[in-house]
Design an enzyme around this catalytic site. Structure first.
Site, PDB file in Angstrom:
ATOM      1  N   ASP A  62     -27.040  18.355 -19.644  1.00 11.69           N
ATOM      2  CA  ASP A  62     -27.813  17.214 -20.732  1.00 11.69           C
ATOM      3  C   ASP A  62     -28.560  16.457 -20.070  1.00 11.69           C
ATOM      4  O   ASP A  62     -28.142  16.057 -18.847  1.00 11.69           O
ATOM      5  CB  ASP A  62     -26.438  16.721 -21.537  1.00 11.69           C
ATOM      6  N   LEU A  63     -29.464  15.957 -20.882  1.00 13.97           N
ATOM      7  CA  LEU A  63     -30.360  14.891 -20.156  1.00 13.97           C
ATOM      8  C   LEU A  63     -30.076  13.496 -20.115  1.00 13.97           C
ATOM      9  O   LEU A  63     -29.437  12.655 -19.400  1.00 13.97           O
ATOM     10  CB  LEU A  63     -31.940  15.167 -20.821  1.00 13.97           C
ATOM     11  N   ASP A  64     -30.306  13.108 -21.958  1.00 13.72           N
ATOM     12  CA  ASP A  64     -29.860  11.630 -22.140  1.00 13.72           C
ATOM     13  C   ASP A  64     -28.491  11.334 -21.887  1.00 13.72           C
ATOM     14  O   ASP A  64     -27.474  12.023 -22.578  1.00 13.72           O
ATOM     15  CB  ASP A  64     -30.469  11.499 -23.492  1.00 13.72           C
ATOM     16  N   LYS A 124     -26.790   9.996 -30.805  1.00 14.96           N
ATOM     17  CA  LYS A 124     -26.956  10.661 -29.242  1.00 14.96           C
ATOM     18  C   LYS A 124     -26.616  11.976 -29.364  1.00 14.96           C
ATOM     19  O   LYS A 124     -25.706  12.691 -29.828  1.00 14.96           O
ATOM     20  CB  LYS A 124     -25.792   9.997 -28.336  1.00 14.96           C
ATOM     21  N   GLY A 125     -27.797  12.949 -28.832  1.00 12.12           N
ATOM     22  CA  GLY A 125     -27.493  14.293 -28.843  1.00 12.12           C
ATOM     23  C   GLY A 125     -27.979  14.907 -30.164  1.00 12.12           C
ATOM     24  O   GLY A 125     -28.190  16.113 -30.186  1.00 12.12           O
ATOM     25  N   SER A 183     -30.996  20.165 -23.217  1.00 17.21           N
ATOM     26  CA  SER A 183     -31.191  18.910 -24.166  1.00 17.21           C
ATOM     27  C   SER A 183     -32.113  19.226 -25.326  1.00 17.21           C
ATOM     28  O   SER A 183     -32.555  20.200 -25.383  1.00 17.21           O
ATOM     29  CB  SER A 183     -32.269  18.003 -23.074  1.00 17.21           C
ATOM     30  N   ALA A 184     -31.393  18.182 -26.307  1.00 14.63           N
ATOM     31  CA  ALA A 184     -31.933  18.122 -27.512  1.00 14.63           C
ATOM     32  C   ALA A 184     -33.496  17.636 -27.717  1.00 14.63           C
ATOM     33  O   ALA A 184     -34.199  17.730 -28.530  1.00 14.63           O
ATOM     34  CB  ALA A 184     -31.294  17.413 -28.664  1.00 14.63           C
ATOM     35  N   SER A 185     -33.948  17.238 -26.431  1.00 18.06           N
ATOM     36  CA  SER A 185     -35.219  16.462 -26.461  1.00 18.06           C
ATOM     37  C   SER A 185     -36.343  17.081 -26.025  1.00 18.06           C
ATOM     38  O   SER A 185     -36.605  17.643 -25.212  1.00 18.06           O
ATOM     39  CB  SER A 185     -35.161  15.236 -25.613  1.00 18.06           C
ATOM     40  N   LYS A 186     -37.143  17.173 -27.031  1.00 19.47           N
ATOM     41  CA  LYS A 186     -38.618  17.837 -26.781  1.00 19.47           C
ATOM     42  C   LYS A 186     -39.485  17.106 -25.788  1.00 19.47           C
ATOM     43  O   LYS A 186     -40.432  17.870 -25.149  1.00 19.47           O
ATOM     44  CB  LYS A 186     -39.573  17.864 -28.037  1.00 19.47           C
ATOM     45  N   LYS A 233     -27.345  20.501 -31.305  1.00 21.10           N
ATOM     46  CA  LYS A 233     -25.891  20.061 -31.189  1.00 21.10           C
ATOM     47  C   LYS A 233     -25.119  19.724 -32.489  1.00 21.10           C
ATOM     48  O   LYS A 233     -25.958  18.992 -33.043  1.00 21.10           O
ATOM     49  CB  LYS A 233     -25.577  19.263 -30.059  1.00 21.10           C
ATOM     50  N   GLU A 266     -21.996  16.947 -20.491  1.00 18.49           N
ATOM     51  CA  GLU A 266     -22.351  16.281 -21.651  1.00 18.49           C
ATOM     52  C   GLU A 266     -21.880  14.815 -21.697  1.00 18.49           C
ATOM     53  O   GLU A 266     -20.830  14.616 -20.990  1.00 18.49           O
ATOM     54  CB  GLU A 266     -21.837  16.958 -23.101  1.00 18.49           C
TER      55      GLU A 266
HETATM   56  P1  B16 Z   1     -36.764  13.932 -28.673  1.00 18.53           P
HETATM   57  P2  B16 Z   1     -30.173  14.931 -25.064  1.00 18.53           P
HETATM   58  C1  B16 Z   1     -31.411  13.713 -27.175  1.00 18.53           C
HETATM   59  O1  B16 Z   1     -31.347  14.014 -25.723  1.00 18.53           O
HETATM   60  C2  B16 Z   1     -31.148  12.212 -27.471  1.00 18.53           C
HETATM   61  O2  B16 Z   1     -29.456  11.913 -27.148  1.00 18.53           O
HETATM   62  C3  B16 Z   1     -31.075  12.117 -28.925  1.00 18.53           C
HETATM   63  O3  B16 Z   1     -30.956  10.796 -29.376  1.00 18.53           O
HETATM   64  C4  B16 Z   1     -32.546  12.487 -29.385  1.00 18.53           C
HETATM   65  O4  B16 Z   1     -32.727  12.263 -30.771  1.00 18.53           O
HETATM   66  C5  B16 Z   1     -32.874  13.966 -29.052  1.00 18.53           C
HETATM   67  O5  B16 Z   1     -32.608  14.191 -27.732  1.00 18.53           O
HETATM   68  C6  B16 Z   1     -34.022  14.447 -29.496  1.00 18.53           C
HETATM   69  O6  B16 Z   1     -35.045  13.890 -28.693  1.00 18.53           O
HETATM   70  O7  B16 Z   1     -37.016  12.807 -30.095  1.00 18.53           O
HETATM   71  O8  B16 Z   1     -37.299  13.254 -27.623  1.00 18.53           O
HETATM   72  O9  B16 Z   1     -37.092  15.274 -29.124  1.00 18.53           O
HETATM   73  O10 B16 Z   1     -28.832  14.005 -25.040  1.00 18.53           O
HETATM   74  O11 B16 Z   1     -29.738  16.076 -26.031  1.00 18.53           O
HETATM   75  O12 B16 Z   1     -30.714  15.222 -23.758  1.00 18.53           O
HETATM   76 MG    MG Z   2     -26.744  13.227 -24.102  1.00 19.31          MG
END
Ligand code: B16
Ligand code: MG
Length: 219
Positions: free
Chosen positions: A8-10, A44-45, A115-118, A146, A170
Site C-alpha cells: 500500500d502507499l499511503d 484512509k484507503g 494503492s487506491a491513489s490515482k 478497498k 496495509e
Molecule cells: P487519490 P492508499 C488512498 O491511498 C488514501 O489512503 C485515501 O485517503 C485516498 O482517498 C485514496 O488513496 C485516493 O487517492 O485522490 O490520490 O486518487 O492508502 O490506497 O495508498
Molecule cells: Mg493506506
C-alpha cells in the site's frame, strides 16, 4: 516462499494522509461542512469519489448534487492535494521501508504497488522509489476499491502469480479486508484495535523487517 509482495502507499511507504486531510478540509469548509481528524481515519484507503460521498453525507447538500457537480468537487480537492504534495521528497519515506524494499528486491521476490491513489505513480517518482516496482496498480482501472480485493488481485493477475503466493502490506482496516478476501497473506502496520484481523501485525513501519515477514508467511 512468496513470489510477490504488494505494498500500500499511503500509511505504508509514505504518510500522505495528512495532505489528503488538509485538502478535504479546505473543500469541506467551502461547502460549509466541518470534519475533524478522527473522521479522517475513515477515509484512509478509500477512493477519492467514495471519500467525497462520505464527506457530503456529513452535510445536507449531498442528495441534490449531480454527477458533474461531484466530479468538479473531487477535481477541486485533487488540485489542493497536488499543491500540498509538491514538497514531497525521499525524506518522506517512512522509517524502515527502503531497507524492506532493498531486501525484497535482493531476494528476487516481485514488488507491486496496490494503492487506491490515482496520484501514486507521481508520488513514487517524487520519493525516487519507482525503480523498485515491477507493477503499479492503476487506480483508474479498479472498479471496486478497498475493501474489495480487486486492487490486490489486479497486481497478481498482471504478473501471473497465484494469490496464495502473495503478501499484501496495509495500514488500513479496509485494506486488510481486501488482502484477506483475495486469499493473500496480510501484513498490517498500526494499532491492534483496527488491524486485529491481519495475519501478522506490527506497530510501526520500522518493525516491518523482511526476514520476519518471510518467516511468518503461511505460519
Ligand atoms: P487519490 P492508499 C488512498 O491511498 C488514501 O489512503 C485515501 O485517503 C485516498 O482517498 C485514496 O488513496 C485516493 O487517492 O485522490 O490520490 O486518487 O492508502 O490506497 O495508498
Ligand atoms: Mg493506506
Amino acid at each position: 516462499a512468496p513470489q510477490l509482495i504488494i505494498y500500500d502507499l499511503d500509511g505504508v511507504i509514505t504518510d500522505t494522509a495528512e495532505f489528503h486531510f488538509l485538502a478535504w478540509k479546505k473543500l469541506a469548509e467551502e461547502l460549509g461542512i466541518t470534519f475533524d481528524r478522527q473522521f479522517n481515519e475513515q477515509l484512509k484507503g478509500i477512493s477519492r469519489m467514495d471519500s467525497l460521498d462520505r464527506i457530503l453525507a456529513l452535510g445536507e447538500s449531498a442528495a441534490s448534487l449531480s454527477a458533474e457537480e461531484k466530479l468538479e468537487l473531487a477535481t477541486r480537492k485533487n488540485g489542493y492535494y497536488l499543491e500540498l504534495i509538491e514538497e514531497i521528497n525521499p525524506g518522506h519515506i517512512l522509517p524502515g521501508i527502503e531497507a524492506l524494499l532493498d531486501d525484497n528486491k535482493q531476494a528476487g521476490i516481485k514488488i507491486a504497488l496496490g494503492s487506491a491513489s490515482k496520484n501514486a505513480p507521481h508520488i513514487l517518482d517524487k520519493l525516487e522509489l519507482s525503480d523498485y516496482f515491477d507493477y503499479i496498480v492503476d487506480a483508474a482501472q479498479v472498479t471496486k476499491g478497498k475493501p474489495d480485493p480487486e486492487t490486490f488481485t489486479n497486481a497478481a493477475d498482471a504478473l501471473g502469480i497465484a494469490y496464495e503466493n502473495c503478501i499484501g502490506i496495509e495500514d488500513a482496516a479496509a485494506g486488510v479486508d481486501a488482502i484477506n478476501s483475495a486469499g493473500m497473506f496480510s501484513v498490517a502496520v498500526g494499532e491492534q484495535a483496527h488491524l486485529g484481523h491481519a495475519h501478522y501485525r506490527v506497530d510501526h513501519t520500522q518493525d516491518l523487517v523482511f526476514q520476519d515477514i518471510i518467516e511468518r508467511f503461511h505460519n
